[in-house]
Each structure stands twice: as structure tokens, then as C-alpha cells.
Motif scaffolding. Structure first.
Motif, PDB file in Angstrom:
ATOM      1  N   LEU A 259       0.847  -1.195   0.000  1.00 50.48           N
ATOM      2  CA  LEU A 259       0.000   0.000   0.000  1.00 50.48           C
ATOM      3  C   LEU A 259       0.881   1.243   0.000  1.00 50.48           C
ATOM      4  O   LEU A 259       1.670   1.447   0.922  1.00 50.48           O
ATOM      5  N   GLU A 260       0.727   2.053  -1.008  1.00 50.43           N
ATOM      6  CA  GLU A 260       1.543   3.265  -1.133  1.00 50.43           C
ATOM      7  C   GLU A 260       0.630   4.452  -1.435  1.00 50.43           C
ATOM      8  O   GLU A 260       0.443   4.834  -2.584  1.00 50.43           O
ATOM      9  N   ASN A 261       0.026   5.003  -0.396  1.00 45.29           N
ATOM     10  CA  ASN A 261      -0.791   6.192  -0.636  1.00 45.29           C
ATOM     11  C   ASN A 261      -0.241   7.429   0.046  1.00 45.29           C
ATOM     12  O   ASN A 261      -0.771   8.520  -0.100  1.00 45.29           O
ATOM     13  N   ARG A 262       0.843   7.257   0.824  1.00 41.01           N
ATOM     14  CA  ARG A 262       1.636   8.352   1.378  1.00 41.01           C
ATOM     15  C   ARG A 262       0.913   9.210   2.414  1.00 41.01           C
ATOM     16  O   ARG A 262       1.546   9.877   3.198  1.00 41.01           O
ATOM     17  N   GLU A 263      -0.375   9.229   2.422  1.00 42.50           N
ATOM     18  CA  GLU A 263      -1.079  10.187   3.284  1.00 42.50           C
ATOM     19  C   GLU A 263      -1.843   9.512   4.416  1.00 42.50           C
ATOM     20  O   GLU A 263      -1.417   9.486   5.545  1.00 42.50           O
ATOM     21  N   VAL A 264      -2.981   8.937   4.102  1.00 45.98           N
ATOM     22  CA  VAL A 264      -3.851   8.468   5.178  1.00 45.98           C
ATOM     23  C   VAL A 264      -4.484   7.143   4.780  1.00 45.98           C
ATOM     24  O   VAL A 264      -4.687   6.856   3.598  1.00 45.98           O
ATOM     25  N   LEU A 265      -4.759   6.329   5.783  1.00 46.04           N
ATOM     26  CA  LEU A 265      -5.441   5.064   5.572  1.00 46.04           C
ATOM     27  C   LEU A 265      -6.494   4.938   6.662  1.00 46.04           C
ATOM     28  O   LEU A 265      -6.259   5.330   7.807  1.00 46.04           O
ATOM     29  N   GLU A 266      -7.641   4.441   6.287  1.00 42.23           N
ATOM     30  CA  GLU A 266      -8.710   4.275   7.272  1.00 42.23           C
ATOM     31  C   GLU A 266      -8.201   3.442   8.457  1.00 42.23           C
ATOM     32  O   GLU A 266      -7.551   2.409   8.269  1.00 42.23           O
ATOM     33  N   PRO A 267      -8.467   3.888   9.683  1.00 40.42           N
ATOM     34  CA  PRO A 267      -7.918   3.222  10.872  1.00 40.42           C
ATOM     35  C   PRO A 267      -8.236   1.733  10.943  1.00 40.42           C
ATOM     36  O   PRO A 267      -7.434   0.949  11.455  1.00 40.42           O
ATOM     37  N   ASP A 268      -9.396   1.336  10.430  1.00 39.33           N
ATOM     38  CA  ASP A 268      -9.789  -0.063  10.569  1.00 39.33           C
ATOM     39  C   ASP A 268      -9.523  -0.878   9.304  1.00 39.33           C
ATOM     40  O   ASP A 268      -9.989  -2.013   9.191  1.00 39.33           O
ATOM     41  N   TYR A 269      -8.756  -0.306   8.345  1.00 38.69           N
ATOM     42  CA  TYR A 269      -8.547  -1.038   7.088  1.00 38.69           C
ATOM     43  C   TYR A 269      -7.798  -2.344   7.326  1.00 38.69           C
ATOM     44  O   TYR A 269      -8.020  -3.337   6.623  1.00 38.69           O
ATOM     45  N   LEU A 270      -6.899  -2.370   8.309  1.00 34.94           N
ATOM     46  CA  LEU A 270      -6.077  -3.545   8.548  1.00 34.94           C
ATOM     47  C   LEU A 270      -6.671  -4.491   9.592  1.00 34.94           C
ATOM     48  O   LEU A 270      -6.001  -5.437  10.027  1.00 34.94           O
ATOM     49  N   LYS A 271      -7.920  -4.248   9.984  1.00 33.56           N
ATOM     50  CA  LYS A 271      -8.473  -5.041  11.091  1.00 33.56           C
ATOM     51  C   LYS A 271      -8.631  -6.519  10.728  1.00 33.56           C
ATOM     52  O   LYS A 271      -8.652  -7.386  11.607  1.00 33.56           O
ATOM     53  N   HIS A 272      -8.748  -6.842   9.432  1.00 30.03           N
ATOM     54  CA  HIS A 272      -8.910  -8.235   9.015  1.00 30.03           C
ATOM     55  C   HIS A 272      -7.594  -8.842   8.540  1.00 30.03           C
ATOM     56  O   HIS A 272      -7.596  -9.893   7.883  1.00 30.03           O
ATOM     57  N   ILE A 273      -6.485  -8.227   8.873  1.00 30.83           N
ATOM     58  CA  ILE A 273      -5.208  -8.683   8.320  1.00 30.83           C
ATOM     59  C   ILE A 273      -4.859 -10.096   8.779  1.00 30.83           C
ATOM     60  O   ILE A 273      -4.139 -10.824   8.087  1.00 30.83           O
ATOM     61  N   SER A 274      -5.380 -10.511   9.913  1.00 27.55           N
ATOM     62  CA  SER A 274      -5.057 -11.856  10.415  1.00 27.55           C
ATOM     63  C   SER A 274      -5.616 -12.950   9.508  1.00 27.55           C
ATOM     64  O   SER A 274      -5.177 -14.103   9.580  1.00 27.55           O
ATOM     65  N   ARG A 275      -6.576 -12.611   8.657  1.00 30.70           N
ATOM     66  CA  ARG A 275      -7.133 -13.596   7.733  1.00 30.70           C
ATOM     67  C   ARG A 275      -6.198 -13.905   6.564  1.00 30.70           C
ATOM     68  O   ARG A 275      -6.418 -14.868   5.845  1.00 30.70           O
TER      69      ARG A 275
END
Length: 949
Positions: A582-598
Motif C-alpha cells: 500500500l503506497e498512498n503516502r497520506e492516510v489510511l482508514e484506521p480499521d482497514y487492517l483489522k482483518h489482516i489476520s485472515r
């Protein structure tokens, strides 16, 4: 068709390897599962042979295309199934505790595994059924029968280059004259040896055209001359007969029965005492050159050979031993590109209508100075309506036009020659570059680690995956398919770019084979019923890109996002993902990575998002993760679960704190940039030394002098102990930085035994060693040294000058002693390529004696302008003794100097540099220019100028 085959080949190879692992004795499988896996492996080997056979088919029919697609998709699905099986089988399971809790846990595991194994057995059955259906379908429709083998006897696409009139060419005079100079220089020498000059560059740059122009210019000056083409599949007998036909009478070649040896002997006899000029065009291998070169005697008649190739190593090998000359052909300049484009499109260089100038510039940028592309596109546009709308349509559909227009098809064939010559594994790696946007600088290490995560790199005999990946990267550069960027002191390219024409080609192939799906692809909506394998979303190019809701993404292996968007693909349904970038340099929604364990298969995670400050604790469940790159985030505290990542080999952070339990991460090979401060856990500092595979370590020391007596002694002692242990193991690189006044006295004497394998030591601090540490002087493999020493004296250079492998040196200091001048004695720094000296009070600077630094190419040196330079004298710092120097950067320290002193010093520097070659470049800069003391003359001149204004 080879792109299609190689796209499937990447999954096929890793799949066969995994099946082999599963069938080893290490895994206890159900009998029927093992039997099914044996069957699957046999079927896949058959499919692999089918794919290799189809790679030789020039124009497969629709049935063959369907079968190839089916095999490709089946290989992906099978690998996903096998990966899930391996994960469920407990390959990466964590040991359970002993005692009652451990017993309960193991009992639950037995129940769970029993159910899991039966479920997996059913899934293996499904995969087996799919393989059987694919084989049956191929047999039923006789797909393998009667396929026509690839014929390489089509019309040579280089043929027009031989007959292009000089008046139709643009920008060729300079390169032609340079090559003529290379070929003719030294003709008056007493020893008149054979000289070979090589032209190298990727397809479409005009190598054949340039070689032909040189040939036409020089051939009248030689007794014998010939121009022959070799190609990828050389017919040596035909090539030799062609040479013989051109250099002598036809009767010598009338006998068809002559074999290669007889032809070589005849040519050598004809050329023995003659001055000859031979052009060997389009050489693809060392073996081809070795065979052809046998025909040319090394007489003393100043004979010349000119070769062309796309491969750098071939070019270097062809160039003769005593007169090594490789001419790297460059794209056309912007001016010449416009001239050629307008001449072809409008009949004259100034014929472009005003309303087409802007879109013409856009099209020329796309062509990137490639003559073949410029000529082809200009010829295409010459037959189109001269409206802005029509030209914009061509510009916007550039890639798809490769498939339609006959002229564009010819250009595609020329570009494909180099692509088709690649081995399977490199074809896959090259196609992968279609993920990145136009003009994107692709970092080597990032690309190689992604290749590893995708399973594209295979090794034998315990080879390091990253080292093999770098070989792949260099091979693509060597074949002129990617452009090297940021060449380092050791000759390695730190990054690459892909020429727009090559990028269009591989995008076209990737689209055709469902290898990569791009957001910029105008057919994105039409792909919604295919399983997406790799998805690249470039929100910089198309701000409102929307992924179709019915696109099947659950089988995606990589997700790469450039730019910021409101709606990004959810991670909740991407269980097959190996790469997340992910390369957006600015901001990412706080909960975007909440499912990363899947993302249980995830191996590569890179977050280039500045406002990320924390990662979810579930990160520790990514048991397959190999690379975690957080350098562009604000994460300072890693989740405690990170130490559970047993496969993690590369952890890159931005001054994050050293996690507790770091000793559990035994796979770590690179760890940087970790912060050490007064709160760092002592046990973690101790455990750092137990990372037996660690090769690269970056430290950010963050403690103040005021903390020196408040517990920091224990931290320093533990750090020293760990560095000693790492130095006796595999440590190759140590980088130390500090933004505070942090002492490094602990590194001055205490590193014993020294880190014998260390290749890189780099410091960036406010601390200066009072002298070169003794352990540095004993490092036989040290190639890169960035060090702060104050003061610098001649003993400093004597110690460092004896390091046998040192290629890069940057010394920073406050003062130099003696103030008169520092002398670098002869025979010092035998391997040094780059030398940067930074010193505030450098006196009269350095003097380099003859024999010192014989390999130096880049040199940066300071001079004080105030009170140390005689305005009437010459500046002599031994620059004439640096025989390999290509770039000199002189920094003039202006503090306290008068204007006339600064200007006189600048003039003296330019005069001193006048003795160097035409290829040499000079750069002069000023330190503290605002501190110059203006003398009376300049004050008066400024006053007069103000008065006039």
C-alpha cells in the motif's frame, strides 16, 4: 504465446516443488490423500510438458488457447489448495505448553486435525477431478496433435535498416562520428592490432541502422569488408559463407560441401595480410561470437570489427582484450525525437499544426526517444485525420494499438525478439513489472522480495533467495529490458525503470494471460468474470477507479495500491494474498487492517502510509510473513505479537523500539532501523545477539549525555555484548545514527574480536571518533565506510588506505591537520571508487600523490577560500594523478573569505581540472556563501549597479 506459458509456469514450478515437499516422509498423510497427491504430481508434470511444447507454437488455434488457459488457472487453484492444506496440516504451528493445559490443547488439536484432514482430503479430490477433466478434454479434442512448430525464418524485421537513406535519419551524425572515432583512433600506433568495438542497447534504438551508417562511412578505407547478421538462432555455415562472399570472389563459396572449419580456414587465409572491416550485427550469445571470431586473424594491419547486441555481457566479451570499447547507444534527445516525428508525420520538422503540438508532446514522451517507436507511431498517424480527437484516441489506446495496426505489429515483433529470448523464469519476473505505473522507479530490493513472496525464485544447494533474485534483476538489465537507475559505488543498480514501449508490451501480455489486472486497463469491467490473480490500482492515474463489485478477488495473490481512495478492496476476502503493498503516502482508514489476520498466506507486507501509527495485535498470526516494511509509517511501538513471526527475514521500521522477545525471531536477516533508548528492555538487547542469521543491522541511538549515568551503562554493555556476538556470526552491515549528542565511545576500543565479515559501516551522528577505531583497520572485507573523525590527519588516510576492499569512503570532520595540506601517499586506496571528504576547516585541502587511488571515479573535496590560497598561484592538489576520475565536486568554504578570494579559487579549480579528459565533469559549490566578506571593489560595483537600477 510464450508469455502465456511463462505466466502459468511461475505457479507450476512452485506447485510441483510443494507437492514434492508434501510427499516427503516429514508429513504423515492419510493414505488416500497421499495417493491423490501422487496422481496430482504426475498430472502436473504432464501439464508442464504440454506448456513447454505449446511455447514452440507460433499461432495456436482457439482450442489450444483454451486449453492453455485452463491449465494455467488450474495450476493457480491447485497451489491455493495445497497452501491451505499445508497451513491446516500444522506446518507452522506453534509448540503447545506442557502440563494439563498442554495436554488439553493437544487433544483438541487431534480432534481438529482429524476433521481438517478429512475436509482437506475432499478438497484434494476436487483438485484431482479438475486435473482429470482437463487432461480428458485435451485428449478429446486432440489439442496436442499436429501443432505447428515455431518457425524463425520469417522476414527479418531489421531488413529496412540496411537501406534507410541518410536524409531520412535524424540525430545519427553524432553517434556515427563517435563510433568512427573509436574505430579509427590508434591507427598510427607502432603496434597495429585488431580492434573490436561493440554497440549495445535494447531493441528499437537503431543499433543496426547506426552500424550500417558507420559501415558506409568507413568501408572504402579497407581492403576487405563485410556486413552480416547473426540473430537468435545463428546458422554458422550460412554466416561464414556470407562473409566469404563479401570479402572475396564468388568462386571461393561456390562449393556447397564446405563445412564450417573449411570456411573458417578459407576466410583466415584471405584476410591474413589484409586490412579488413567486418560488422557482425545482432549477436545473442557468447558461443556465437566465439565461433564467428575464429574466422578473423589478429594481423597487424589495423583491422576493425564492429558488433551489435542487446546484451551487455556479450558486448563486453566481444570488445577486444587490448582495446575494450563498448558504445552504449542512447535514446534520441527531445529535439531529435521531435525532428524525426514531425518529419515522418508531416513531411518536415516544422510542419506540426498548432492544435496538435500538445498531444504530439504526449505521444513523444510515450515513445521515450526510441527511434523505432517514433517512426512507427508517426507513420500510423500520417494516415489518420489530423484532428486532436483522433490523435488523442491513438494516445489513449497506445497499448491496444500494438495489436491492431500492421506497422505497430512489426514494432511489436522487434520488441518481442528480446522478450522471447528470455528463459521462463525471467519472462515471469519481467511480466510482474507491469504492476508498476509508467516512469516509476522500482527499487531492486523491494522487487526481489516481492518475487520471492510470489514464488518466482527457485534455488538449489542452499543458495540465498535474495542473492538469486538480484541475479535475475541484473540479467534483465544485462538484456536491456529494464533500465538501471541509481548506480552505486560497487556498480550495482539500486533501482530500475521500464521503458514505456516495453511496459506497453508486458501490460498487453499480462492482460492477455490474466497475469496482472490494472486499474488503468480500459477493459477492467470486462474482466469481472475472471478470477483476478494480481490487482494493481493506481489512483494517481485514475482518481475515481472503482473495482467492479462482481469481480472475483478471493484468489488474488497480490494487491498493490498507489494513491489514496475512498473505497479500497476489503482485506476480509483475500485469503490467498501473498503480497500486500500500500503506497498512498497520506492516510489510511484506521480499521482497514483489522482483518489482516485472515491473510494466512501473506509473505510480503509494505505500508507506505505516513499516518499509520499502530498495527493490530493480530499481526502475529501471519505465520508465513517474510518481509515487513514500515519505513514510511509513524509506527514507533511494534505489537507484542510480532515476535511470533517465525518466518520473518526482513523487518524495516522507522525508529521503532526494539520489541521484547526479539530472540524468538531466528529467521531475521535484516533489522533496521531499530531505536535504542533509556527505556529499551535489557533482555531484548541481550537477545539481539542471538539472531544468528542477522546480516544487516540499523540502529538509531536515542539517549542524551544527561542519561549517561542513569542506567544507560547497562544498556550500552548489553548492546556491546550483542554486537560482539553478531560480529562473530553473519553481520555484514552496521548503520548507526543518532539525532542527539550520543557518544559512540563504546565502539572505539571495545569491539573484540572485530566483525571480520563486515562489509558496510556507516554512521550519521553528532559524535566524532578522536581517531580511527582499531577494529576498523582489521576489516579485510570492508567496502563501504562512512565515518566521523576529528581531527583528520595523514595517519587517518594511511590506516584507511591499507584496507584491501574499500570502494566507498565518506569522512566527515571538523578540522584537518596539518593545516597546510594533507597528503594521500602513493599506493593507498587501491580499490577506492568514490571518496567524499567533508571538513569545515580543511586548510589547503588534500594532495594526492601519483599512484594513489588508481580506480577513483568520483571525488568530493573542500577548500577554504580565506587566507589559504594565493591569488597569484596555481591550485595543485594532484588531480592530474587521478587517472580514472570521472567527476570532481569541489566545495568552497566561504566563511570569512573575500569575494575576490572565492572567485579566484573557483577559477583555479577550473584551471586545475582542465588537464582531464572530455568525459570528465566538474561541479563547484559554496558553503556559507552568505558569510563572504565583501571587499571594497565589489561593494563599489554593487553600489553602481543599484544606482543604475
Amino acid at each position: 504465446m510464450e508469455a502465456l506459458v511463462c505466466a502459468a509456469h511461475g505457479a507450476m514450478v512452485s506447485l510441483l516443488r510443494k507437492l514434492g515437499d508434501l510427499l516427503s516422509d516429514e508429513f504423515k498423510l492419510l493414505t488416500r490423500v497421499k495417493r491423490d497427491l501422487v496422481f496430482l504430481k504426475a498430472e502436473l508434470e504432464s501439464m508442464h510438458a504440454f506448456l513447454k511444447m505449446m511455447s514452440e507454437v507460433e499461432d495456436p488455434d482457439e482450442l489450444s488457447k483454451c486449453s492453455i488457459k485452463e491449465v494455467r488457472e488450474l495450476s493457480y487453484d491447485m497451489e491455493d489448495g495445497i497452501d491451505n492444506f499445508m497451513l491446516s496440516h500444522g506446518v507452522h504451528s506453534i509448540r503447545k505448553p506442557r502440563g494439563f493445559k498442554g495436554l488439553a490443547g493437544r487433544c483438541m488439536d487431534l480432534l481438529t486435525n482429524s476433521k481438517t484432514r478429512h475436509r482437506i482430503a475432499k478438497e484434494i479430490k476436487v483438485l484431482k477431478r479438475g486435473a482429470m477433466e482437463a487432461s480428458s478434454r485435451r485428449a478429446r479434442y486432440k489439442v496436442d496433435a499436429g501443432v505447428s512448430r515455431l518457425s524463425r525464418t520469417s522476414i527479418d524485421p531489421r531488413l529496412p535498416a540496411f537501406f534507410t537513406e541518410m536524409t531520412r535519419l535524424v540525430g545519427i551524425e553524432g553517434p556515427r562520428d563517435n563510433l568512427v572515432k573509436l574505430l579509427t583512433e590508434g591507427e598510427g600506433a607502432l603496434v597495429q592490432q585488431l580492434k573490436v568495438v561493440s554497440i549495445v542497447g535494447f531493441g528499437g534504438l537503431g543499433k543496426t541502422t547506426l552500424a550500417n551508417q558507420v559501415y558506409q562511412k568507413l568501408k572504402g578505407k579497407f581492403e576487405c569488408q563485410a556486413f552480416v547478421s547473426v540473430s537468435q538462432t545463428p546458422n554458422l555455415k550460412r554466416i561464414l559463407r556470407n562473409i566469404l562472399f563479401q570479402i572475396c570472389c564468388q568462386e571461393h563459396v561456390s562449393n556447397e560441401a564446405c563445412d564450417e572449419q573449411q570456411l573458417i580456414n578459407t576466410i583466415r587465409q584471405v584476410l591474413k595480410d589484409k586490412r579488413y572491416f567486418i560488422v557482425i550485427d545482432d549477436i545473442w550469445s557468447l558461443s556465437a561470437w566465439r565461433a564467428i571470431k575464429c574466422a578473423f586473424p589478429e594481423n597487424s594491419c589495423s583491422s576493425r570489427i564492429l558488433t551489435t547486441t542487446r546484451i551487455v555481457t556479450v558486448a563486453k566479451y566481444c570488445a577486444s582484450q587490448h582495446h575494450d570499447r563498448v558504445y552504449d547507444i542512447k535514446p534520441l534527445s527531445a529535439t531529435h525525437s521531435k525532428g524525426l516525428f514531425f518529419k515522418r508525420a508531416f513531411g518536415s520538422e516544422c510542419g506540426c499544426p498548432l492544435h496538435l503540438k500538445e498531444v504530439s508532446d504526449e505521444i513523444l514522451k510515450k515513445c521515450g526517444g526510441l527511434p523505432l517507436a517514433i517512426i512507427t507511431v508517426a507513420s500510423l498517424l500520417a494516415n489518420k485525420a489530423s484532428t486532436k480527437e483522433e490523435w488523442l484516441r491513438i494516445r489513449n489506446s497506445f497499448g491496444s494499438e500494438l495489436e491492431k495496426d500492421s506497422d505497430m505489429e512489426e514494432m511489436k515483433k522487434i520488441l518481442l525478439i528480446g522478450y522471447n529470448d528470455l528463459p521462463y523464469h525471467l519472462k515471469t519476473c519481467l511480466l510482474y513489472l507491469s504492476i508498476f505505473p509508467e516512469d516509476y522507479k522500482i527499487k531492486r530490493d523491494r522487487l526481489v522480495r516481492r518475487w520471492i513472496a510470489e514464488g518466482f525464485i527457485t534455488t538449489e544447494g542452499g543458495q540465498d533467495l535474495e542473492e538469486v533474485g538480484e541475479v535475475y534483476f541484473n540479467d534483465l538489465i544485462n538484456r536491456s529490458l529494464i533500465e538501471p537507475v541509481e548506480i552505486q559505488y560497487d556498480g550495482r543498480a539500486d533501482a530500475c525503470r521500464v521503458h514505456d514501449m516495453i511496459l506497453d508490451l508486458i501490460i498487453s501480455k499480462s492482460h492477455e494471460e490474466n497475469f496482472v489486472t490494472l486499474s488503468a486497463d480500459k477493459n477492467l469491467n470486462s474482466l469481472q468474470h475472471d478470477k483476478v490473480r494480481r490487482l494493481s490500482l493506481n489512483y494517481h492515474a485514475r482518481e475515481h477507479t472503482m473495482v467492479p463489485s462482481n469481480m472475483i478477488m478471493s484468489h488474488a495473490r497480490s494487491l498493490t495500491i498507489f494513491g489514496c481512495a475512498e473505497h479500497m478492496p476489503s482485506l476480509s476476502n483475500l485469503q490467498s494474498l501473498r503480497v500486500l503493498d500500500l503506497e498512498n503516502r497520506e492516510v489510511l482508514e484506521p480499521d482497514y487492517l483489522k482483518h489482516i489476520s485472515r491473510l494466512s498466506q501473506l509473505k510480503y507486507l509494505r505500508l507506505d502510509v505516513r499516518r499509520i501509527t499502530a498495527l493490530p495485535e493480530q499481526l502475529g498470526k501471519l505465520c508465513n510473513l517474510q518481509t515487513l516494511d514500515l519505513r514510511w509509517t509513524w509506527v514507533k511501538q511494534l505489537p507484542a505479537s510480532i515476535v511470533q513471526l517465525q518466518q520473518l527475514a526482513c523487518l524495516l521500521v522507522n525508529s521503532a523500539e526494539l520489541p521484547e522477545g526479539i530472540g524468538n525471531m531466528q529467521a531475521l536477516q535484516e533489522l533496521s532501523e531499530i531505536e535504542i533508548n533509556q527505556n529499551t528492555c535489557l533482555s531484548s538487547l541481550q537477545e539481539l545477539g542471538s539472531l544468528t542469521k542477522l546480516r544487516i543491522l540499523g540502529l538509531n541511538l536515542n539517549w542524551h549525555k544527561s542519561n549517561a549515568n542513569s542506567g544507560m551503562e547497562a544498556s550500552v554493555d548489553n548492546l556491546i555484548l550483542s554486537l560482539r556476538k553478531l560480529g562473530m556470526l553473519n553481520l555484514r552491515s552496521l548503520q548507526v545514527q543518532s539525532y542527539h549528542s550520543c557518544s559512540l565511545d563504546f565502539l572505539l576500543e571495545t569491539w573484540s574480536p572485530p566483525p571480520r565479515l563486515l562489509q558496510i559501516f556507516d554512521m550519521s551522528t553528532n559524535y566524532y571518533f578522536p581517531r580511527i577505531p582499531k577494529w576498523v583497520a582489521s576489516l579485510d572485507y570492508l567496502s563501504y565506510l562512512g565515518i566521523y573523525v576529528d581531527p583528520v590527519d595523514e595517519e587517518t588516510f594511511q590506516i584507511l588506505g591499507d584496507l584491501p576492499s574499500l570502494s566507498f569512503l565518506w569522512i566527515s570532520s571538523r578540522t584537518a591537520r596539518p593545516k597546510d595540506r594533507l597528503v594521500i601517499s602513493s599506493n593507498g586506496f587501491r580499490c577506492l571508487k568514490e571518496f567524499y571528504f567533508t571538513c569545515w576547516e580543511s586548510g589547503r585541502g588534500l594532495f594526492v600523490e601519483a599512484g594513489a587511488m588508481p580506480e577513483l571515479e568520483k571525488f568530493r573535496v573542500p577548500f577554504n577560500a580565506h587566507g589559504v590560497f594565493s591569488l597569484c598561484g596555481d591550485l595543485d592538489f594532484g588531480i592530474q594523478n587521478l587517472t580514472s576520475l570521472k567527476h570532481l565536486h569541489v566545495e568552497i568554504v566561504c566563511y570569512g573569505a573575500k569575494v575576490r578570494e572565492v572567485e579566484a579559487l573557483e577559477d583555479a579549480v577550473k584551471n586545475a581540472a582542465g588537464c582531464l579528459s572530455d568525459e570528465f565533469t566538474l561541479e563547484v559549490s559554496r558553503w556559507d556563501e552568505e558569510e563572504i566578506v565583501k571587499d571594497d571593489e565589489h561593494k563599489l560595483a554593487e553600489a553602481e549597479a543599484d544606482a543604475e537600477n
